[in-house]
Design a protein around this motif. Structure first.
Motif, mmCIF file in Angstrom:
data_model
loop_
_atom_site.group_PDB
_atom_site.id
_atom_site.type_symbol
_atom_site.label_atom_id
_atom_site.label_comp_id
_atom_site.label_asym_id
_atom_site.label_seq_id
_atom_site.Cartn_x
_atom_site.Cartn_y
_atom_site.Cartn_z
ATOM 1 N N GLY A 147 -5.307 -34.539 -28.101
ATOM 2 C CA GLY A 147 -5.267 -33.456 -28.110
ATOM 3 C C GLY A 147 -5.033 -32.006 -28.816
ATOM 4 O O GLY A 147 -3.811 -32.339 -29.606
ATOM 5 N N ARG A 202 -2.445 -28.555 -28.653
ATOM 6 C CA ARG A 202 -2.093 -26.877 -27.336
ATOM 7 C C ARG A 202 -1.833 -25.985 -28.253
ATOM 8 O O ARG A 202 -0.797 -26.376 -29.461
ATOM 9 C CB ARG A 202 -1.011 -27.909 -26.911
ATOM 10 C CG ARG A 202 -0.023 -26.927 -25.771
ATOM 11 C CD ARG A 202 0.848 -27.876 -24.949
ATOM 12 N NE ARG A 202 1.380 -26.958 -23.845
ATOM 13 C CZ ARG A 202 0.865 -26.023 -22.762
ATOM 14 N NH1 ARG A 202 -0.313 -26.922 -22.078
ATOM 15 N NH2 ARG A 202 1.862 -25.796 -21.854
ATOM 16 N N GLU A 212 0.896 -22.236 -27.263
ATOM 17 C CA GLU A 212 1.051 -21.293 -26.484
ATOM 18 C C GLU A 212 2.087 -20.013 -27.532
ATOM 19 O O GLU A 212 2.868 -20.118 -28.749
ATOM 20 C CB GLU A 212 2.980 -21.840 -25.667
ATOM 21 C CG GLU A 212 1.851 -23.939 -25.262
ATOM 22 C CD GLU A 212 3.336 -24.578 -25.265
ATOM 23 O OE1 GLU A 212 4.446 -24.434 -24.648
ATOM 24 O OE2 GLU A 212 3.417 -26.168 -25.554
ATOM 25 N N GLU A 242 -4.942 -25.871 -23.992
ATOM 26 C CA GLU A 242 -4.945 -26.965 -24.539
ATOM 27 C C GLU A 242 -6.762 -27.572 -24.527
ATOM 28 O O GLU A 242 -7.410 -27.196 -24.107
ATOM 29 C CB GLU A 242 -4.250 -27.739 -23.335
ATOM 30 C CG GLU A 242 -2.742 -27.479 -23.095
ATOM 31 C CD GLU A 242 -2.769 -28.866 -21.667
ATOM 32 O OE1 GLU A 242 -1.635 -29.087 -22.402
ATOM 33 O OE2 GLU A 242 -2.978 -28.444 -21.384
ATOM 34 N N SER A 257 -8.257 -30.895 -25.369
ATOM 35 C CA SER A 257 -8.421 -32.619 -25.417
ATOM 36 C C SER A 257 -10.157 -33.927 -25.675
ATOM 37 O O SER A 257 -11.125 -32.937 -24.946
ATOM 38 C CB SER A 257 -7.615 -32.830 -24.412
ATOM 39 O OG SER A 257 -7.871 -33.216 -23.541
#
Length: 488
Positions: A331, A333, A335, A349, A351
């Motif tokens: 995964g 991510r 931010e 995200e 994955s």
């Protein structure tokens, strides 16, 4: 002959010093608190300089005498704090009052130090005046006629008034005058506090110091302190929390200027210490049923120079286990804090994963774009829009799921300590409505996690914990449902 005498005198001085040290180590310290109750006795002992010296194994006779001379002020401040204004304190060093000892006298040995406290009665508040006060503001209940007249209650009343004025924009509010009178004949305390609120101020220019990698403009955006906004100490505290939450800084402090700026403004300075940007970790677990699980991550706390977080996670599980084959998941991510505004973070995200379960095997790809809203210090809400593509093989054949998802999540955390809670509650509610494309089913998966903690006892405390979990899948039948949304 002279050298011999010199060496002999040096040895004598060393022996005398060693003797004095040995005697200092044998010093006996006695504490007599008289009629003090257990709470006051504990406060006196915990605040005593001599008791601290004894706990720290202080052996120097001169240090012990210095502590004895300073003991009067320390103990009297504790007694006044608790409303004992007629107290008598004696400190005897080998039978002599410590206050009578010459401050520069070189004490060689101390055999015994005796501390004697006669607290006397508790003085209570009588005639009280405090103001001016902000409308609807309240003083502490301890600052009222008939209550113990300790200086702690007076200080709490002053702090409450100043905080109320500061929350109304008067950043330079101060106690302009105070008068505290202890009437020994009636054992009563009169107190008068006068506040000078000063002018109402607005936030002025915000300077940034200490940053080198995180852009200054982004720090201002994350902090959310707007120039021209009415001064609010709570907003300053929130700005510090926002910057710490971003993860790019090891230390954050917002300093207020000493002097008022032009046009009733208050300049501010945000001083930061940046965190090491990169971090990685890994873990390994073994279970006789589930086999070996290997995991790892790599994190960058300032990915694009604006406090962005970028994280890569990987996990392989089920190696040699009895619950199916080997599973894996990778995964990514991203931010970005304060997007589009303070207290809202943007996240994305992506994955990839494979599940090799006894009843099915799936290969899935999932992408989610959403926002994290920090509604309060205790409530965090997540919402977004996602897409899931999954190929599933089971006993009935092969299915393909194309799903649009709307993940929603709310977390309320009122525990006293997230890592070692002893009281409070924790709630997490997550709902994922999904819309099927190309004949895939529609439905909603819901999860609820509730926890409560309560501590019993004081001497040997025990914490009771209760946890309830609930999950449901509404919409598709058991045969049509995506297996990765089912509960096993």
């Amino acid at each position: 002959m002279c050298k011999f005498i010199k060496h002999l005198l040096t040895a004598a001085v060393i022996c005398a010093s060693a003797s004095g040290l040995a005697r200092a180590q044998d010093t006996i310290i006695r504490f007599d608190a008289g009629s003090a109750d257990s709470d006051l006795r504990g406060a006196l002992v915990n605040g005593s300089l001599l008791a601290a010296a004894q706990r720290n194994d202080t052996t120097s006779a001169q240090e012990l005498v210095a502590a004895a001379r300073a003991e009067y002020g320390r103990l009297l401040s504790i007694l006044y704090e608790n409303g004992h204004y007629g107290a008598v304190v004696n400190v005897f060093v080998d039978g002599r009052e410590a206050s009578a000892l010459a401050p520069l006298a070189a004490a060689q040995t101390v055999g015994e130090i005796a501390i004697r406290v006669r607290p006397g009665p508790v003085y209570r508040f009588d005639d009280l005046a405090a103001g001016p006060r902000v409308r609807f503001s309240e003083l502490p209940q301890t600052f009222a006629p008939g209550e113990p007249g300790g200086t702690g209650a007076i200080r709490a009343a002053a702090d409450a008034m100043l905080l109320a004025w500061r929350q109304e924009g008067h950043a330079k509010a101060r106690i302009a005058d105070q008068r505290i009178v202890a009437r020994h004949d009636a054992q009563r305390v009169d107190a008068r506090l006068v506040v000078d609120p000063g002018p109402k101020l607005r936030f002025g220019p915000v300077a940034i110091t200490g940053n080198s990698d995180v852009r200054t403009r982004r720090i201002r955006t994350i902090a959310g302190l707007e120039e021209g906004q009415v001064y609010d100490p709570d907003e300053i505290a929130r700005a510090e929390r926002r910057l710490r939450r971003a993860g790019s800084f090891r230390s954050v402090v917002v300093n207020e200027a000493v002097d008022i700026g032009p046009d009733s403004t208050l300049p501010l300075e945000i001083a930061v210490v940046e965190q090491t940007p990169r971090r990685f970790g890994f873990g390994a677990e073994y279970s006789t049923v589930e086999g070996v699980r290997l995991s790892g991550f790599w994190l960058h706390r300032n990915f694009l120079g604006g406090g962005e977080r970028f994280r890569i996670d990987g996990e392989v599980s089920g190696i040699g286990g009895e619950t199916g084959g080997t599973d894996y998941e990778v995964g990514v991510r991203y931010e970005r804090p304060a997007t589009p505004r303070a207290d809202v973070d943007l996240f994305a995200e992506l994955s990839f994963g494979k599940l090799d379960e006894p009843d099915f095997t799936s290969r899935s790809t999932e992408f989610t774009l959403g926002f994290t809203r920090y509604a309060t210090d205790e409530l965090v809400v997540n919402f977004g829009l996602g897409y899931v593509y999954s190929e599933v093989e089971d006993a009935d054949g092969r299915d393909i799921f194309n799903l649009l998802t709307l993940p929603l999540e709310a977390t309320l955390d009122r525990r006293d300590n997230a890592l070692n809670p002893t009281r409070g509650v924790f709630f997490n509610v997550a709902a994922t409505p999904f819309l099927g494309l190309n004949d895939s089913p529609n439905g909603t998966q819901t999860k609820i996690d509730a926890r409560g903690y309560k501590r019993f006892g004081s001497e040997r405390p025990v914490t009771a914990a209760l946890r309830l979990q609930f999950g449901s899948l509404i919409g598709p039948t058991l045969d049509e449902a995506p297996p990765f949304y089912l509960f096993y």
